[in-house]
Design a protein around this motif. Sequence first.
Motif, PDB file in Angstrom:
ATOM      1  N   UNK A  14      38.412  87.663  17.122  1.00 47.82           N
ATOM      2  CA  UNK A  14      38.544  86.315  17.630  1.00 47.82           C
ATOM      3  C   UNK A  14      39.828  85.866  18.090  1.00 47.82           C
ATOM      4  N   UNK A  15      40.083  85.327  19.221  1.00 45.56           N
ATOM      5  CA  UNK A  15      41.237  84.772  19.608  1.00 45.56           C
ATOM      6  C   UNK A  15      41.185  83.436  20.404  1.00 45.56           C
ATOM      7  N   UNK A  16      42.448  82.758  20.676  1.00 42.49           N
ATOM      8  CA  UNK A  16      42.311  81.794  21.574  1.00 42.49           C
ATOM      9  C   UNK A  16      43.598  81.750  22.489  1.00 42.49           C
ATOM     10  N   UNK A  70      49.680  84.930  28.639  1.00 41.42           N
ATOM     11  CA  UNK A  70      49.044  84.802  27.629  1.00 41.42           C
ATOM     12  C   UNK A  70      47.998  85.815  27.073  1.00 41.42           C
ATOM     13  N   UNK A  71      47.295  86.163  28.180  1.00 44.92           N
ATOM     14  CA  UNK A  71      46.004  86.992  27.911  1.00 44.92           C
ATOM     15  C   UNK A  71      46.503  88.338  27.592  1.00 44.92           C
ATOM     16  N   UNK A  72      47.733  88.907  28.256  1.00 45.66           N
ATOM     17  CA  UNK A  72      48.348  90.022  27.789  1.00 45.66           C
ATOM     18  C   UNK A  72      48.768  90.179  26.261  1.00 45.66           C
ATOM     19  N   UNK A  73      49.190  88.902  25.944  1.00 43.32           N
ATOM     20  CA  UNK A  73      49.756  88.729  24.553  1.00 43.32           C
ATOM     21  C   UNK A  73      48.513  88.779  23.738  1.00 43.32           C
ATOM     22  N   UNK A  74      47.409  88.283  23.875  1.00 47.00           N
ATOM     23  CA  UNK A  74      46.218  88.637  23.099  1.00 47.00           C
ATOM     24  C   UNK A  74      45.799  90.308  23.075  1.00 47.00           C
ATOM     25  N   UNK A 108      36.537  91.578  21.591  1.00 49.18           N
ATOM     26  CA  UNK A 108      37.592  90.530  21.302  1.00 49.18           C
ATOM     27  C   UNK A 108      37.200  89.193  22.123  1.00 49.18           C
ATOM     28  N   UNK A 109      36.411  88.053  21.517  1.00 54.84           N
ATOM     29  CA  UNK A 109      36.125  87.039  22.264  1.00 54.84           C
ATOM     30  C   UNK A 109      37.050  86.080  22.134  1.00 54.84           C
ATOM     31  N   UNK A 110      37.655  85.748  23.306  1.00 54.56           N
ATOM     32  CA  UNK A 110      38.604  84.900  23.250  1.00 54.56           C
ATOM     33  C   UNK A 110      38.386  83.497  24.099  1.00 54.56           C
ATOM     34  N   UNK A 111      38.725  82.348  23.404  1.00 57.19           N
ATOM     35  CA  UNK A 111      38.201  80.980  23.604  1.00 57.19           C
ATOM     36  C   UNK A 111      39.358  80.091  24.214  1.00 57.19           C
ATOM     37  N   UNK A 112      39.157  79.485  25.243  1.00 58.13           N
ATOM     38  CA  UNK A 112      39.786  78.332  25.519  1.00 58.13           C
ATOM     39  C   UNK A 112      39.488  77.270  24.563  1.00 58.13           C
ATOM     40  N   UNK A 113      40.298  76.226  24.366  1.00 59.02           N
ATOM     41  CA  UNK A 113      40.160  75.160  23.233  1.00 59.02           C
ATOM     42  C   UNK A 113      39.341  73.902  23.858  1.00 59.02           C
ATOM     43  N   UNK A 114      40.046  73.239  24.770  1.00 58.22           N
ATOM     44  CA  UNK A 114      39.694  71.820  25.197  1.00 58.22           C
ATOM     45  C   UNK A 114      38.283  72.220  26.221  1.00 58.22           C
ATOM     46  N   UNK A 171      39.312  81.067  11.707  1.00 59.75           N
ATOM     47  CA  UNK A 171      38.610  82.008  12.272  1.00 59.75           C
ATOM     48  C   UNK A 171      39.581  82.830  13.469  1.00 59.75           C
ATOM     49  N   UNK A 172      40.390  82.376  14.034  1.00 64.72           N
ATOM     50  CA  UNK A 172      41.095  82.870  14.854  1.00 64.72           C
ATOM     51  C   UNK A 172      42.629  83.565  14.468  1.00 64.72           C
ATOM     52  N   UNK A 173      42.587  84.760  14.180  1.00 60.71           N
ATOM     53  CA  UNK A 173      44.022  85.163  13.830  1.00 60.71           C
ATOM     54  C   UNK A 173      45.025  84.869  15.002  1.00 60.71           C
ATOM     55  N   UNK A 174      44.738  85.122  16.317  1.00 64.88           N
ATOM     56  CA  UNK A 174      45.623  85.011  17.392  1.00 64.88           C
ATOM     57  C   UNK A 174      45.130  83.742  18.015  1.00 64.88           C
ATOM     58  N   UNK A 175      46.423  82.941  18.030  1.00 65.20           N
ATOM     59  CA  UNK A 175      46.257  81.652  19.046  1.00 65.20           C
ATOM     60  C   UNK A 175      47.475  81.685  20.037  1.00 65.20           C
ATOM     61  N   UNK A 176      47.130  81.981  21.201  1.00 63.26           N
ATOM     62  CA  UNK A 176      48.222  82.023  22.014  1.00 63.26           C
ATOM     63  C   UNK A 176      48.191  80.531  22.845  1.00 63.26           C
ATOM     64  N   UNK A 177      49.403  79.933  22.656  1.00 67.46           N
ATOM     65  CA  UNK A 177      49.591  78.731  23.460  1.00 67.46           C
ATOM     66  C   UNK A 177      50.608  78.881  24.550  1.00 67.46           C
ATOM     67  N   UNK A 178      50.227  78.672  25.796  1.00 64.25           N
ATOM     68  CA  UNK A 178      50.986  79.111  26.886  1.00 64.25           C
ATOM     69  C   UNK A 178      52.313  78.482  26.921  1.00 64.25           C
ATOM     70  N   UNK A 179      52.282  77.267  26.466  1.00 67.71           N
ATOM     71  CA  UNK A 179      53.425  76.460  26.456  1.00 67.71           C
ATOM     72  C   UNK A 179      54.538  77.102  25.749  1.00 67.71           C
ATOM     73  N   UNK A 180      54.278  77.903  24.415  1.00 67.21           N
ATOM     74  CA  UNK A 180      55.144  78.471  23.590  1.00 67.21           C
ATOM     75  C   UNK A 180      55.870  79.840  24.423  1.00 67.21           C
ATOM     76  N   UNK A 181      55.256  80.142  25.491  1.00 64.46           N
ATOM     77  CA  UNK A 181      55.634  81.215  26.196  1.00 64.46           C
ATOM     78  C   UNK A 181      56.564  80.841  27.116  1.00 64.46           C
TER      79      UNK A 181
END
Length: 223
Positions: A106-108, A150-154, A8-14, A129-139
Motif C-alpha cells: 500500500x502507498x498514497x 510522485x508515482x515514479x517515487x512510489x 501495489x495499491x496506491x490511494x489518493x487521500x482526499x 497501513x501505508x509505509x509509503x506516502x508521497x506528498x507532491x508538495x514535498x517534491x
Amino acid sequence: MTDHRDMCVVFDIDDTLYLERDYVRSGFAAIGRLPGLGGFAEAAWQLFLDGVRGDTIDRALRVIGLDRDPALVLQLVRTYREHRPDIRLLPDALGWLEHHHAGTRLACVTDGPLSSQRAKAGALGLANWCPTIVMTAALGAEYGKPHVRAFQEVARVTSLPPERYVYVADNPRKDFDGPHHLGWATIRIRRQGGLHAESATPAFVDHEVTDLHDLDSFLGQKR
Ligand SMILES: [Mg+2]
C-alpha cells in the motif's frame, strides 16, 4: 523476493479515503474558535454549501462584518492548513485497509499544501497501513498531479513492474493521467458527497466504483 502476485495499491487521500468536505468543515471550525471570529464557521460552511470555492474565507469575513485584511486572511489560511483535522476514514476504506490481501502493498500519493496533507494523513492514521506516502508538495510545487514524479517515487520504493500498480482516486482533472502514462491501472472512485463526484470519468480509466467494496473484485482479476 517479489511474488508474481504482489501488487501495489496506491490511494489518493482526499475524497478517496475520507470526505474532503469534512476537512473543510473542520478547518472552518478551527478558524471560528479564534478570538473575535464568532459566527465565522457557520458563515463559511454555508458559503461552501452554496458552492463558493476559493475565496470563502474573504466572503465569510464579510458576512460576519469584518474587513478583508490581507494579514488576517493569511493568518486564517494558516490556521486552516495547520489545524488538527476532525476527520475519519470512511467505513469502507477502514474496512478495506484492515482486511486487505497480505500480498498487497500500500502507498498514497496526495496533492495539496504540505501542512494540510500531513495533518490529514496523521489524523487518519495512514502510516499504520501505508509505509509509503508521497506528498507532491514535498517534491516541489512543479511536481503536483498530474505530473508523474510522485508515482515514479512510489515505483522506486516498491520496485514492481508497472502492471502491478493500481491508483485509486477521485478527481478526473488531475489524478489519472500521471499513473496511466506509467502503465498503471487506474480506478476512479466516485463517492457520494465527493467534491468532484459530478465530473465524468475519463475513457482510459479502467474501472469506476462508488466506494471500496468493489476494489477486491477488480484486483482479483489482475492477480
Ligand atoms: Mg482526491
